[in-house]
Every structure is written in C-alpha cells, then in structure tokens.
Design an enzyme around this catalytic site. Sequence first.
Site, PDB file in Angstrom:
ATOM      1  CB  ALA A  46      -0.937   0.004   1.212  1.00 28.48           C
ATOM      2  CE1 TYR A  47       4.790   5.702   3.326  1.00 27.74           C
ATOM      3  CE2 TYR A  47       6.645   4.694   2.181  1.00 27.74           C
ATOM      4  CZ  TYR A  47       6.101   5.751   2.877  1.00 27.74           C
ATOM      5  OH  TYR A  47       6.866   6.877   3.112  1.00 27.74           O
ATOM      6  CB  CYS A  48       5.479   0.457  -2.536  1.00 29.00           C
ATOM      7  SG  CYS A  48       6.831   0.002  -1.408  1.00 29.00           S
TER       8      CYS A  48
END
Length: 298
Positions: A154-156
């Site tokens: 999700a962060y990437c």
Amino acid sequence: MTDHERLLSGRTAVVTGGARGLGKAIAKELADRGVNVALLGLEEDALARTATELPTVSRSWPVDITDDDAMVHAAEDVHRLMGPVLIVVANAGVAEAGPFLDSDPASWRRVIEVNLIGSAVTARSFLPQLLDTRGHYLQIASIASIGAVPMMSAYCASKAGVESFANSLRAETAPCGVSVGIAYLNWIDTDMIRDADRYTVMRKLRSHMPQPARAVSSVEHMAHRVVTSVERRASSVYAPGWLRSSQLVRGVLPGVITQVARRKLTHSRYAATGLLGAGGRAARRATVRNGGRTADPR
C-alpha cells in the site's frame, strides 16, 4: 538573508500532517525563515501546540485531508485569516506493513486514501491560490516511489502514485507559473518509524537493504533539505543525496528486489502491522464517507 528567503519572509505556507514528525519539523524550518504557517491534520491538540511554538503568525486546522468539502473550507479559511498561500507542502502520510493477503483491507485502503487521494485533494483545494501567487507545491514522496519492496504494497503504491501525480501536475501548471517539486526521502526518525521497528517484518525488511538504505536521518536534517528546495523552487530534492543515483537503475530494481525476496522471504510468515505510529492511529479513528466524517469503531 538570501534573496530566496526575502521572497518567502512574511508569506503563507500550508503544511499537511503538521502535528508531529517531519511535518512539524518542516513547519518550524519554514517559520524560522520568516514564513507564516497553516498546519492541517487530524490531531487537533497536537496541531494547536505546534502552531503556538512557531515564531511566526501560525494557525492550525483540524481536518481530514481526504475530505474534499472540509479541505475546500479550510483553504478558504486560510486565505481569509492568513492571506493567499504561496507554498503548499503535501506531507501527510501513513504506512502499514506485512503480507498483502493478510493485510486489513480497511487499513490498506486508508494508506492509499491518505497518501495519494489526500495529496490530490490538498492540491485541488489550494491550487487556485497557488495560481494567483505563482506559488510552489511540494509533494513529499519516498525512496518507495523509486523502488517498491515486498511487505509494503500500500505504501509503495501510494508513493509511486504521488510521484506520477506530481510530475503530471508540474507539466500542467508550468505555463501558469506554478512550480511543483518532489521530495524523495529515505528513513526518518519519526514515531511512525520507531513504531515500525517493533515489528519483525519491518526489522527484517530494513536488514535486507544495503547499508546506506538502512540509515535513519533526523527530522531536522530532512526538514532543512526540504525547505531549502522550496526556497529554490526545485523540481526535486533527494535526501540523502545518494538517492538521486537510484533513478539511474530503477528499471532493474524490481528484478533485483524479487531475487532477494525469493531467497529471504520464501519460508517466512510475518504478521501485518496495521497503521503505524500516532498519525496512523489518528487516521484509523477517522474515516470519510460521502463527504462526512464517521468514527471508525476499531
């Protein structure tokens, strides 16, 4: 005082996620250079405390940056009370880690909403003022914008998204005199990272990175680099500086990272962390549906 500092002194900047960590440090660095700062974020008390600590005229707005209507109202208030905005720093962000299949869908979605959608809502809300002032929009990105790693999907995805968004926005606004910058930052000593280090998955992830990529920088150092790039209206800033060279090899990074993951992660199972740090807990408590804030019961 440099020419750049003279141009910024007495002007108004907006910093999202300004209650703590990097956002707070950026707000202080801006204020130390004579800029009045509008702080936006979810943590009302912490935002207000930060505003009172700054040496310039500064105010805080408790708002969920993913709420379109609330952000439009906040932008109007900032203009009315502090004057037209010259600088916007889209800093607010959250993170989670762990296997994608085991991640909580609501937490995974919230990372995308805050980091990517929230940045777009921030730009949409304040761009009319930036067009009037021929101002500067700075998007806080990450090393994750350049090379995606396992266990942080999700962060990437969100940080790759904000990089593309900022590049597109730069091309659109350049003819109007609005500049857009991207800050590519590595690990920073914030409560989010300290919280992450409590989890095996994050400790393992960092341990498999090359030594320079594992290093953690202070928020003060990162804020100084970021604000200096704002003064120069730079299109990009890399901190640490070696990150710039990673752009030259980003095409081969997915293959390299996959090979490392195949060796290191095959027989390992890690628990999902959920949203990390105090900012993550605040984001978990507040969700936005149909333009209205509702309490998250978890």
